[in-house]
Design a protein around this motif. Structure first.
Motif, PDB file in Angstrom:
ATOM      1  N   THR A 106     -64.734 123.762  56.761  1.00  0.00           N
ATOM      2  CA  THR A 106     -65.245 124.521  55.605  1.00  0.00           C
ATOM      3  C   THR A 106     -65.822 123.600  54.528  1.00  0.00           C
ATOM      4  O   THR A 106     -66.522 124.070  53.639  1.00  0.00           O
ATOM      5  N   CYS A 107     -65.539 122.310  54.597  1.00  0.00           N
ATOM      6  CA  CYS A 107     -66.087 121.358  53.624  1.00  0.00           C
ATOM      7  C   CYS A 107     -67.395 120.724  54.093  1.00  0.00           C
ATOM      8  O   CYS A 107     -68.008 119.941  53.364  1.00  0.00           O
ATOM      9  N   SER A 108     -67.803 121.053  55.319  1.00  0.00           N
ATOM     10  CA  SER A 108     -68.980 120.395  55.893  1.00  0.00           C
ATOM     11  C   SER A 108     -70.283 120.927  55.317  1.00  0.00           C
ATOM     12  O   SER A 108     -71.306 120.252  55.375  1.00  0.00           O
ATOM     13  N   GLY A 109     -70.253 122.148  54.826  1.00  0.00           N
ATOM     14  CA  GLY A 109     -71.487 122.750  54.313  1.00  0.00           C
ATOM     15  C   GLY A 109     -72.418 123.251  55.398  1.00  0.00           C
ATOM     16  O   GLY A 109     -73.533 123.686  55.106  1.00  0.00           O
ATOM     17  N   ILE A 110     -71.977 123.167  56.667  1.00  0.00           N
ATOM     18  CA  ILE A 110     -72.802 123.689  57.770  1.00  0.00           C
ATOM     19  C   ILE A 110     -72.081 124.895  58.377  1.00  0.00           C
ATOM     20  O   ILE A 110     -70.898 125.124  58.120  1.00  0.00           O
ATOM     21  N   SER A 111     -72.830 125.636  59.174  1.00  0.00           N
ATOM     22  CA  SER A 111     -72.255 126.846  59.760  1.00  0.00           C
ATOM     23  C   SER A 111     -71.207 126.478  60.809  1.00  0.00           C
ATOM     24  O   SER A 111     -71.192 125.359  61.323  1.00  0.00           O
ATOM     25  N   GLN A 112     -70.354 127.399  61.131  1.00  0.00           N
ATOM     26  CA  GLN A 112     -69.339 127.154  62.169  1.00  0.00           C
ATOM     27  C   GLN A 112     -69.978 126.818  63.499  1.00  0.00           C
ATOM     28  O   GLN A 112     -69.493 125.971  64.238  1.00  0.00           O
ATOM     29  N   LYS A 113     -71.040 127.542  63.824  1.00  0.00           N
ATOM     30  CA  LYS A 113     -71.731 127.261  65.089  1.00  0.00           C
ATOM     31  C   LYS A 113     -72.214 125.825  65.117  1.00  0.00           C
ATOM     32  O   LYS A 113     -72.047 125.114  66.108  1.00  0.00           O
ATOM     33  N   ASP A 114     -72.820 125.384  64.030  1.00  0.00           N
ATOM     34  CA  ASP A 114     -73.312 124.006  63.961  1.00  0.00           C
ATOM     35  C   ASP A 114     -72.151 123.019  63.961  1.00  0.00           C
ATOM     36  O   ASP A 114     -72.224 121.973  64.612  1.00  0.00           O
ATOM     37  N   TYR A 115     -71.097 123.335  63.245  1.00  0.00           N
ATOM     38  CA  TYR A 115     -69.954 122.429  63.136  1.00  0.00           C
ATOM     39  C   TYR A 115     -69.386 122.092  64.519  1.00  0.00           C
ATOM     40  O   TYR A 115     -69.235 120.919  64.876  1.00  0.00           O
ATOM     41  N   PHE A 116     -69.079 123.109  65.303  1.00  0.00           N
ATOM     42  CA  PHE A 116     -68.483 122.845  66.618  1.00  0.00           C
ATOM     43  C   PHE A 116     -69.507 122.249  67.584  1.00  0.00           C
ATOM     44  O   PHE A 116     -69.192 121.343  68.358  1.00  0.00           O
ATOM     45  N   GLN A 117     -70.752 122.750  67.501  1.00  0.00           N
ATOM     46  CA  GLN A 117     -71.787 122.234  68.403  1.00  0.00           C
ATOM     47  C   GLN A 117     -72.120 120.772  68.091  1.00  0.00           C
ATOM     48  O   GLN A 117     -72.247 119.955  69.008  1.00  0.00           O
ATOM     49  N   TYR A 118     -72.244 120.425  66.818  1.00  0.00           N
ATOM     50  CA  TYR A 118     -72.557 119.036  66.433  1.00  0.00           C
ATOM     51  C   TYR A 118     -71.450 118.095  66.895  1.00  0.00           C
ATOM     52  O   TYR A 118     -71.711 117.000  67.389  1.00  0.00           O
ATOM     53  N   ALA A 119     -70.205 118.537  66.698  1.00  0.00           N
ATOM     54  CA  ALA A 119     -69.081 117.683  67.087  1.00  0.00           C
ATOM     55  C   ALA A 119     -69.142 117.389  68.585  1.00  0.00           C
ATOM     56  O   ALA A 119     -69.009 116.243  69.017  1.00  0.00           O
ATOM     57  N   VAL A 120     -69.362 118.421  69.373  1.00  0.00           N
ATOM     58  CA  VAL A 120     -69.397 118.245  70.831  1.00  0.00           C
ATOM     59  C   VAL A 120     -70.643 117.460  71.250  1.00  0.00           C
ATOM     60  O   VAL A 120     -70.573 116.580  72.112  1.00  0.00           O
ATOM     61  N   ASP A 121     -71.762 117.762  70.615  1.00  0.00           N
ATOM     62  CA  ASP A 121     -73.012 117.058  70.974  1.00  0.00           C
ATOM     63  C   ASP A 121     -72.944 115.575  70.635  1.00  0.00           C
ATOM     64  O   ASP A 121     -73.645 114.776  71.254  1.00  0.00           O
ATOM     65  N   HIS A 122     -72.152 115.218  69.636  1.00  0.00           N
ATOM     66  CA  HIS A 122     -72.059 113.808  69.228  1.00  0.00           C
ATOM     67  C   HIS A 122     -70.724 113.198  69.621  1.00  0.00           C
ATOM     68  O   HIS A 122     -70.265 112.217  69.035  1.00  0.00           O
ATOM     69  N   PHE A 123     -70.128 113.795  70.645  1.00  0.00           N
ATOM     70  CA  PHE A 123     -68.844 113.303  71.142  1.00  0.00           C
ATOM     71  C   PHE A 123     -68.978 111.837  71.571  1.00  0.00           C
ATOM     72  O   PHE A 123     -69.973 111.449  72.192  1.00  0.00           O
ATOM     73  N   VAL A 124     -67.980 111.060  71.228  1.00  0.00           N
ATOM     74  CA  VAL A 124     -67.987 109.628  71.559  1.00  0.00           C
ATOM     75  C   VAL A 124     -66.915 109.372  72.611  1.00  0.00           C
ATOM     76  O   VAL A 124     -65.723 109.525  72.341  1.00  0.00           O
ATOM     77  N   GLU A 125     -67.334 109.031  73.806  1.00  0.00           N
ATOM     78  CA  GLU A 125     -66.357 108.681  74.836  1.00  0.00           C
ATOM     79  C   GLU A 125     -65.800 107.290  74.552  1.00  0.00           C
ATOM     80  O   GLU A 125     -66.511 106.420  74.049  1.00  0.00           O
ATOM     81  N   ALA A 126     -64.540 107.110  74.908  1.00  0.00           N
ATOM     82  CA  ALA A 126     -63.950 105.780  74.783  1.00  0.00           C
ATOM     83  C   ALA A 126     -64.645 104.827  75.758  1.00  0.00           C
ATOM     84  O   ALA A 126     -65.110 105.251  76.809  1.00  0.00           O
ATOM     85  N   PRO A 127     -64.716 103.546  75.417  1.00  0.00           N
ATOM     86  CA  PRO A 127     -65.325 102.576  76.334  1.00  0.00           C
ATOM     87  C   PRO A 127     -64.497 102.425  77.613  1.00  0.00           C
ATOM     88  O   PRO A 127     -63.302 102.737  77.645  1.00  0.00           O
ATOM     89  N   ALA A 128     -65.155 101.941  78.660  1.00  0.00           N
ATOM     90  CA  ALA A 128     -64.518 101.811  79.980  1.00  0.00           C
ATOM     91  C   ALA A 128     -63.230 100.992  79.925  1.00  0.00           C
ATOM     92  O   ALA A 128     -62.292 101.254  80.682  1.00  0.00           O
ATOM     93  N   MET A 129     -63.171 100.031  79.039  1.00  0.00           N
ATOM     94  CA  MET A 129     -61.977  99.170  79.004  1.00  0.00           C
ATOM     95  C   MET A 129     -60.704  99.947  78.652  1.00  0.00           C
ATOM     96  O   MET A 129     -59.610  99.540  79.013  1.00  0.00           O
ATOM     97  N   LEU A 130     -60.859 101.086  77.968  1.00  0.00           N
ATOM     98  CA  LEU A 130     -59.690 101.907  77.637  1.00  0.00           C
ATOM     99  C   LEU A 130     -59.110 102.510  78.915  1.00  0.00           C
ATOM    100  O   LEU A 130     -57.905 102.450  79.165  1.00  0.00           O
TER     101      LEU A 130
END
Ligand code: 5GP
Ligand code: 5GP
Length: 198
Positions: A106-130
């Protein structure tokens, strides 16, 4: 108190190591974990942050709307942003997403649809060494280096990998270096122990 939605400096992209979150817990989702959760840290939340190290929370009274996570797709949400405290068939499986939206989204200033979609679209996988360090240890500084930008590992009990916080530009969601005065350094020693699922 309430703050103005959308006025913040950067995002903290918080990721969670599920084998640690599940450790000594009998959560339903911990019994038959998705194999992906032992390769990478999964989504905890996308958190608006100020450069002075504080953050806004609960900025509006807009309730969670499952249409937003439905739009991302349940297969993706369950894999990348699981709530192991519940069984996926439970009616309150949404509660982790509800909490994250209400407190941080609710503090992001973006819509819920954008909030969840942006998070998933910019998901950062851990590096292979993990992945290679599961059940063993990983050198803290080497892990940070492998992410490519300065991230903040968080440990339980001074050594067990629990979370990795990644800082992101608020507009582009590109990774940026986390600054220690902005995002807390999380109690990890030079060698981090990486739990496996039990
Ligand atoms: P803990 O103190 O257990 O690490 O964090 C408790 C909660 O405080 C988190 O789940 C999160 O909601 C919030 N929190 C902790 N650290 C940060 C931070 O650096 N930035 C933001 N935005 N929230 C945080
Ligand atoms: P925060 O307020 O720090 O954003 O979130 C804290 C809440 O999220 C706590 O209730 C904590 O138990 C929960 N939490 C943190 N990580 C995970 C996770 O990986 N899975 C689930 N289901 N809950 C989590």
């Amino acid at each position: 108190g309430k703050r103005t939605s959308g006025s913040f400096d950067l995002y903290v992209f918080a990721t969670s190591w599920q084998p640690e979150f599940c450790h000594s817990q009998s959560f339903p989702g911990c019994k038959e974990p998705n194999s992906y959760w032992s390769e990478t840290l999964t989504m905890h939340g996308l958190w608006p942050q100020y450069t002075n190290g504080t953050w806004p929370s609960d900025c509006t009274s807009e309730h969670f709307d499952e249409a937003a996570t439905d739009a991302v797709g349940m297969d993706t949400m369950n894999k990348v942003w699981p709530n192991v405290k519940q069984d996926p068939s439970d009616k309150d499986y949404d509660q982790f997403w509800t909490h994250e939206w209400t407190k941080h989204g609710t503090c992001s200033g973006i819509s819920q649809k954008d909030y969840f979609q942006y998070a998933v679209d910019h998901f950062v996988e851990a590096p292979a060494m993990l992945k290679e360090a599961v059940g063993k240890t990983v050198d803290r500084d080497a892990l940070i280096k492998a992410y490519g930008t300065v991230v903040a590992p968080i440990c339980q009990g001074g050594k067990w990998l629990s979370e990795v916080l990644i800082c992101k530009d608020k507009k582009t969601l590109e990774n940026v270096d986390c600054v220690a005065s902005v995002v807390k350094e999380g109690n990890c020693g030079a060698s981090i122990s990486v739990r496996a699922f039990e």
